[in-house]
Design a protein around this motif. Structure first.
Motif, PDB file in Angstrom:
ATOM      1  N   PHE A  50       0.844  -1.204   0.000  1.00 48.47           N
ATOM      2  CA  PHE A  50       0.000   0.000   0.000  1.00 48.47           C
ATOM      3  C   PHE A  50       0.872   1.244   0.000  1.00 48.47           C
ATOM      4  O   PHE A  50       1.901   1.306   0.689  1.00 48.47           O
ATOM      5  CB  PHE A  50      -0.912   0.032   1.226  1.00 48.47           C
ATOM      6  N   TYR A  51       0.413   2.237  -0.741  1.00 43.76           N
ATOM      7  CA  TYR A  51       1.120   3.505  -0.847  1.00 43.76           C
ATOM      8  C   TYR A  51       0.146   4.625  -0.561  1.00 43.76           C
ATOM      9  O   TYR A  51      -1.024   4.554  -0.931  1.00 43.76           O
ATOM     10  CB  TYR A  51       1.755   3.647  -2.238  1.00 43.76           C
ATOM     11  N   GLU A  52       0.620   5.667   0.119  1.00 44.76           N
ATOM     12  CA  GLU A  52      -0.239   6.751   0.587  1.00 44.76           C
ATOM     13  C   GLU A  52      -0.154   7.972  -0.319  1.00 44.76           C
ATOM     14  O   GLU A  52       0.886   8.617  -0.418  1.00 44.76           O
ATOM     15  CB  GLU A  52       0.155   7.146   2.009  1.00 44.76           C
ATOM     16  N   GLY A  53      -1.278   8.276  -0.942  1.00 47.83           N
ATOM     17  CA  GLY A  53      -1.395   9.494  -1.709  1.00 47.83           C
ATOM     18  C   GLY A  53      -1.994  10.590  -0.848  1.00 47.83           C
ATOM     19  O   GLY A  53      -2.298  10.380   0.330  1.00 47.83           O
ATOM     20  N   GLU A  54      -2.183  11.742  -1.424  1.00 50.66           N
ATOM     21  CA  GLU A  54      -2.712  12.879  -0.681  1.00 50.66           C
ATOM     22  C   GLU A  54      -4.143  12.649  -0.191  1.00 50.66           C
ATOM     23  O   GLU A  54      -4.487  12.998   0.925  1.00 50.66           O
ATOM     24  CB  GLU A  54      -2.653  14.127  -1.556  1.00 50.66           C
ATOM     25  N   THR A  55      -4.979  12.030  -1.036  1.00 53.93           N
ATOM     26  CA  THR A  55      -6.392  11.861  -0.678  1.00 53.93           C
ATOM     27  C   THR A  55      -6.858  10.412  -0.633  1.00 53.93           C
ATOM     28  O   THR A  55      -8.006  10.146  -0.296  1.00 53.93           O
ATOM     29  CB  THR A  55      -7.304  12.613  -1.666  1.00 53.93           C
ATOM     30  N   MET A  56      -5.988   9.471  -0.979  1.00 61.62           N
ATOM     31  CA  MET A  56      -6.380   8.064  -0.931  1.00 61.62           C
ATOM     32  C   MET A  56      -5.153   7.160  -0.938  1.00 61.62           C
ATOM     33  O   MET A  56      -4.029   7.643  -1.071  1.00 61.62           O
ATOM     34  CB  MET A  56      -7.312   7.702  -2.099  1.00 61.62           C
ATOM     35  N   LEU A  57      -5.393   5.875  -0.789  1.00 55.43           N
ATOM     36  CA  LEU A  57      -4.330   4.878  -0.825  1.00 55.43           C
ATOM     37  C   LEU A  57      -4.294   4.217  -2.198  1.00 55.43           C
ATOM     38  O   LEU A  57      -5.280   4.229  -2.927  1.00 55.43           O
ATOM     39  CB  LEU A  57      -4.567   3.812   0.245  1.00 55.43           C
ATOM     40  N   TYR A  58      -3.157   3.586  -2.500  1.00 55.65           N
ATOM     41  CA  TYR A  58      -2.985   2.865  -3.751  1.00 55.65           C
ATOM     42  C   TYR A  58      -2.287   1.543  -3.461  1.00 55.65           C
ATOM     43  O   TYR A  58      -1.523   1.440  -2.514  1.00 55.65           O
ATOM     44  CB  TYR A  58      -2.121   3.677  -4.730  1.00 55.65           C
ATOM     45  N   ILE A  59      -2.556   0.553  -4.296  1.00 57.26           N
ATOM     46  CA  ILE A  59      -1.876  -0.737  -4.203  1.00 57.26           C
ATOM     47  C   ILE A  59      -0.947  -0.861  -5.397  1.00 57.26           C
ATOM     48  O   ILE A  59      -1.363  -0.663  -6.534  1.00 57.26           O
ATOM     49  CB  ILE A  59      -2.887  -1.899  -4.193  1.00 57.26           C
ATOM     50  N   HIS A  60       0.299  -1.226  -5.127  1.00 53.44           N
ATOM     51  CA  HIS A  60       1.263  -1.436  -6.206  1.00 53.44           C
ATOM     52  C   HIS A  60       0.937  -2.782  -6.858  1.00 53.44           C
ATOM     53  O   HIS A  60       0.993  -3.825  -6.194  1.00 53.44           O
ATOM     54  CB  HIS A  60       2.681  -1.440  -5.659  1.00 53.44           C
ATOM     55  N   PRO A  61       0.592  -2.781  -8.138  1.00 51.52           N
ATOM     56  CA  PRO A  61       0.133  -4.014  -8.779  1.00 51.52           C
ATOM     57  C   PRO A  61       1.188  -5.122  -8.879  1.00 51.52           C
ATOM     58  O   PRO A  61       0.840  -6.296  -8.904  1.00 51.52           O
ATOM     59  CB  PRO A  61      -0.305  -3.559 -10.168  1.00 51.52           C
ATOM     60  N   ASP A  62       2.456  -4.759  -8.912  1.00 48.53           N
ATOM     61  CA  ASP A  62       3.505  -5.770  -8.998  1.00 48.53           C
ATOM     62  C   ASP A  62       3.871  -6.350  -7.636  1.00 48.53           C
ATOM     63  O   ASP A  62       4.548  -7.380  -7.565  1.00 48.53           O
ATOM     64  CB  ASP A  62       4.763  -5.187  -9.641  1.00 48.53           C
ATOM     65  N   GLU A  63       3.435  -5.706  -6.565  1.00 49.01           N
ATOM     66  CA  GLU A  63       3.777  -6.164  -5.220  1.00 49.01           C
ATOM     67  C   GLU A  63       2.637  -6.932  -4.558  1.00 49.01           C
ATOM     68  O   GLU A  63       2.871  -7.735  -3.660  1.00 49.01           O
ATOM     69  CB  GLU A  63       4.169  -4.977  -4.353  1.00 49.01           C
ATOM     70  N   CYS A  64       1.406  -6.688  -4.982  1.00 48.67           N
ATOM     71  CA  CYS A  64       0.237  -7.352  -4.398  1.00 48.67           C
ATOM     72  C   CYS A  64       0.302  -8.847  -4.704  1.00 48.67           C
ATOM     73  O   CYS A  64       0.516  -9.253  -5.847  1.00 48.67           O
ATOM     74  CB  CYS A  64      -1.041  -6.745  -4.975  1.00 48.67           C
ATOM     75  N   ILE A  65       0.107  -9.669  -3.669  1.00 48.74           N
ATOM     76  CA  ILE A  65       0.149 -11.126  -3.850  1.00 48.74           C
ATOM     77  C   ILE A  65      -1.251 -11.725  -3.884  1.00 48.74           C
ATOM     78  O   ILE A  65      -1.407 -12.944  -3.822  1.00 48.74           O
ATOM     79  CB  ILE A  65       1.007 -11.804  -2.766  1.00 48.74           C
ATOM     80  N   ASP A  66      -2.271 -10.888  -3.958  1.00 47.45           N
ATOM     81  CA  ASP A  66      -3.644 -11.358  -4.120  1.00 47.45           C
ATOM     82  C   ASP A  66      -4.115 -12.208  -2.939  1.00 47.45           C
ATOM     83  O   ASP A  66      -4.843 -13.178  -3.112  1.00 47.45           O
ATOM     84  CB  ASP A  66      -3.764 -12.130  -5.440  1.00 47.45           C
ATOM     85  N   CYS A  67      -3.717 -11.840  -1.743  1.00 49.66           N
ATOM     86  CA  CYS A  67      -4.095 -12.621  -0.558  1.00 49.66           C
ATOM     87  C   CYS A  67      -5.496 -12.280  -0.044  1.00 49.66           C
ATOM     88  O   CYS A  67      -6.065 -13.031   0.729  1.00 49.66           O
ATOM     89  CB  CYS A  67      -3.073 -12.426   0.554  1.00 49.66           C
ATOM     90  N   GLU A  68      -6.018 -11.133  -0.437  1.00 53.66           N
ATOM     91  CA  GLU A  68      -7.348 -10.650  -0.066  1.00 53.66           C
ATOM     92  C   GLU A  68      -7.499 -10.249   1.405  1.00 53.66           C
ATOM     93  O   GLU A  68      -8.598  -9.980   1.860  1.00 53.66           O
ATOM     94  CB  GLU A  68      -8.438 -11.657  -0.437  1.00 53.66           C
ATOM     95  N   ALA A  69      -6.421 -10.186   2.150  1.00 52.90           N
ATOM     96  CA  ALA A  69      -6.505  -9.820   3.566  1.00 52.90           C
ATOM     97  C   ALA A  69      -7.058  -8.415   3.758  1.00 52.90           C
ATOM     98  O   ALA A  69      -7.752  -8.133   4.735  1.00 52.90           O
ATOM     99  CB  ALA A  69      -5.134  -9.937   4.228  1.00 52.90           C
ATOM    100  N   CYS A  70      -6.789  -7.532   2.823  1.00 51.15           N
ATOM    101  CA  CYS A  70      -7.202  -6.134   2.934  1.00 51.15           C
ATOM    102  C   CYS A  70      -8.687  -5.915   2.656  1.00 51.15           C
ATOM    103  O   CYS A  70      -9.291  -4.972   3.165  1.00 51.15           O
ATOM    104  CB  CYS A  70      -6.392  -5.270   1.983  1.00 51.15           C
ATOM    105  N   VAL A  71      -9.278  -6.759   1.841  1.00 53.76           N
ATOM    106  CA  VAL A  71     -10.649  -6.539   1.371  1.00 53.76           C
ATOM    107  C   VAL A  71     -11.656  -6.413   2.517  1.00 53.76           C
ATOM    108  O   VAL A  71     -12.393  -5.427   2.588  1.00 53.76           O
ATOM    109  CB  VAL A  71     -11.075  -7.619   0.352  1.00 53.76           C
ATOM    110  N   PRO A  72     -11.725  -7.360   3.445  1.00 50.34           N
ATOM    111  CA  PRO A  72     -12.723  -7.223   4.516  1.00 50.34           C
ATOM    112  C   PRO A  72     -12.410  -6.122   5.529  1.00 50.34           C
ATOM    113  O   PRO A  72     -13.282  -5.711   6.289  1.00 50.34           O
ATOM    114  CB  PRO A  72     -12.726  -8.598   5.192  1.00 50.34           C
ATOM    115  N   GLU A  73     -11.173  -5.623   5.531  1.00 48.48           N
ATOM    116  CA  GLU A  73     -10.778  -4.585   6.474  1.00 48.48           C
ATOM    117  C   GLU A  73     -11.183  -3.185   6.035  1.00 48.48           C
ATOM    118  O   GLU A  73     -11.215  -2.263   6.847  1.00 48.48           O
ATOM    119  CB  GLU A  73      -9.271  -4.624   6.705  1.00 48.48           C
TER     120      GLU A  73
END
Length: 92
Positions: free
Chosen positions: A26-49
């Motif tokens: 996860f990366y922090e922008g000024e008004t929202m967060l972003y996910i780096h597509p090459d680093e995400c391992i598709d674990c889905e842990a973030c989705v329900p949070e």
């Protein structure tokens, strides 16, 4: 296939998702967060949070938010990584 942060995160920036991410993509922008597509391992842990349901698997993004695939890829390149929970934006 990575997960993508979409429109509902804009102007709220909850960070509940970042503390459960095992690869710190996860990366922090000024008004929202972003996910780096090459680093995400598709674990889905973030989705329900995510309290605003802003995180989608790339294959399941609503049509009106498909542009966030490119936005996440671009913005995550320049934003700082975020690994700790912070207060959301005041407008959230």
């Amino acid at each position: 296939m990575p997960h993508i942060v979409c429109e509902p995160c804009n102007n709220c920036k909850y960070t509940d998702c970042v503390v459960v991410c095992p690869v710190e993509c996860f990366y922090e922008g000024e008004t929202m967060l972003y996910i780096h597509p090459d680093e995400c391992i598709d674990c889905e842990a973030c989705v329900p949070e995510c309290p605003v349901e802003a995180i989608f698997h790339e294959d399941n993004i609503p049509d009106e938010w498909k542009n966030y695939i490119e936005i996440n890829a671009e913005k995550s390149q320049d934003a700082p990584v975020i690994t700790e929970k912070k207060e959301p934006l005041a407008d959230s």
